[in-house]
Design a protein around this motif. Structure first.
Motif, short mmCIF file in Angstrom:
data_model
loop_
_atom_site.label_atom_id
_atom_site.label_comp_id
_atom_site.label_asym_id
_atom_site.label_seq_id
_atom_site.Cartn_x
_atom_site.Cartn_y
_atom_site.Cartn_z
N GLN A 247 -3.35 7.74 -1.95
CA GLN A 247 -1.94 7.36 -2.12
C GLN A 247 -1.03 8.49 -1.66
N PHE A 255 3.44 4.25 -4.52
CA PHE A 255 2.15 3.71 -4.96
C PHE A 255 2.00 2.26 -4.47
N LYS A 305 5.92 6.50 -7.62
CA LYS A 305 4.87 7.37 -7.08
C LYS A 305 4.03 7.88 -8.26
#
Length: 446
Positions: A247, A255, A305
């Motif tokens: 990621q 994400f 994230k």
């Protein structure tokens, strides 16, 4: 190894309004060590009770709520002495003991003369459950991985720490300090801030033992995934965990569930992800749509994230060899600067009460790595792992929200400086962010 949390524990001990303390922190971050060391330094004796090793102690909390009876039973069963005001009582591994946590209400109300600390590696999970909890009857404290400052102290570099703490004006740092600090920071990227790997390097200079220690911690975390009450979530948690390096290796670090598994949908994996967040094994950073207060009111809950709790664990999970330490700036720039971003977030989390956010827009693409709230001000933060420090996104952010932004923050490999409203902080000074912002605001205003 010195932990800066010790000062906060001493403040708790001396507080007129002291309540039983709940110390949260992930497995092997040093909870038990710091509590025992705190007891050794500042109390006549310590009474330590581990509810994982001695499960029978749980019964003492199931049969009565009377504090004196509970303590009497604990003393008789363990042979340890407990004295009001003079003994630090440590209840360890209490995450599976709701009656112990609930009993803190009665210790607070009926026996404030006893100094009690509860700790556990998955307390975040336990406290997230809707169960009976002593609201308003406990104090909370969080212990995170060792900061770069604590790493320097463990490495015997007190002179560098003293120098950093002595800085009281924004101006370039002399090479005599700048160069060794950058070399030490590379090693911190390799070891991270978990005490055992740090010890293996700072005391033994044993890279292989440090690698094994990191692997052992990762394996312990992965075994903990099975403690999710719904066993079907176990493989999902594991897949999310192992996807994190991938990621963060992407240009856009938002994400994406399909990186976890092809065809994966949010509703299938969001509970598993939340387990990791509650356990504080990962930090979840939401996208912010505008710099307003409260910052949470401007969250885009569909975009976020994910970062690991520790930069060394991220390096090990990504299988980046420690030899990168000797390859120029590779550690800073590896997989699109993900280690640097993770490191910066790791230190921002310890300094600011509100979890940082990030900001982005498409067409054309701009992204500000982090948005932090300091008191009632919002500051955009950019992390530059390479020598190129052109800040297109920071400039765009100010173009859009300029009247609300007092200062722009950039972490990079450049020296400490203030150019108009841009504060450039060398990566090795990230622990000093809060203090440096305060100094920069005075200088810029002046």
């Amino acid at each position: 190894m010195e932990r800066l949390l010790m000062d906060k524990l001493l403040q708790w001990k001396n507080s007129t309004y002291r309540k039983p303390l709940i110390l949260k922190g992930v497995r092997q971050v040093g909870k038990t060590w710091i509590l025992k060391e705190f007891g050794r330094r500042y109390y006549e004796n310590t009474a330590y009770f581990n509810f994982d090793e001695n499960m029978e102690y749980k019964q003492f909390f199931e049969t009565t709520k009377e504090v004196d009876r509970i303590l009497q039973n604990l003393m008789l069963a363990s042979g340890q002495k407990i004295l009001p005001e003079k003994t630090l009582i440590i209840f360890d591994e209490v995450q599976d003991c709701p009656n112990v946590i609930n009993a803190m209400k009665y210790f607070c109300e009926n026996a404030p003369e006893y100094h009690i600390v509860c700790a556990g590696s998955l307390l975040g999970i336990a406290l997230a459950k809707p169960s009976s909890f002593p609201v308003g009857k406990v104090n909370f404290m969080q212990i995170d991985p060792m900061t770069f400052t604590e790493f320097l102290l463990a490495n015997g570099d007190e002179n560098l720490v003293s120098y950093l703490n002595s800085i009281n004006i924004i101006e370039p740092i002399p090479d005599a300090f700048y160069n060794p600090l950058y070399e030490k920071l590379k090693m911190y990227y390799v070891t991270g801030g978990m005490p055992e790997p740090v010890l293996m390097w700072t005391k033994e200079r044993d890279v292989e033992a440090m690698q094994e220690a990191l692997s052992g911690i990762i394996n312990a975390y992965e075994r903990d995934f099975a403690k999710h009450p719904d066993i079907s979530e176990f493989p999902k948690i594991s897949m999310i965990w192992k996807s994190i390096p991938s990621q963060l290796a992407r240009e856009n670090k938002k994400f994406i569930y399909k990186v976890v598994k092809e065809g994966a949908r949010a509703r299938e994996y969001e509970d598993a992800l939340q387990w990791l967040v509650d356990a504080r094994l990962v930090h979840k950073v939401y996208r912010s749509t505008a710099p307003g207060l409260p910052i949470s009111a401007y969250d885009d809950l569909s975009a976020f994230k994910i970062y690991l709790v520790d930069v060394g664990l991220l390096r090990r999970l990504a299988q980046l060899a420690p030899t990168a330490f000797g390859e120029g700036n590779r550690l800073f720039t590896e997989f699109r600067g993900a280690l640097s971003e993770n490191y910066v977030l790791q230190t921002l989390v310890t300094q600011f009460e509100v979890m940082p956010r990030y900001w982005s827009q498409n067409n054309p693409p701009y992204e500000v790595d982090f948005i932090i709230q300091r008191e009632n001000d919002i500051f955009p933060v950019e992390v530059k792992a390479e020598l190129n420090t052109k800040s297109r996104s920071l400039k765009k952010y100010v173009d859009l929200f300029g009247d609300k932004i007092k200062l722009r923050i950039r972490f990079s490999m450049d020296n400490l400086k203030l150019n108009d409203d841009v504060l450039n902080i060398p990566l090795f000074m990230a622990d000093q962010t809060d203090r440096l912002i305060g100094m920069a605001l005075k200088q810029y205003k002046g």
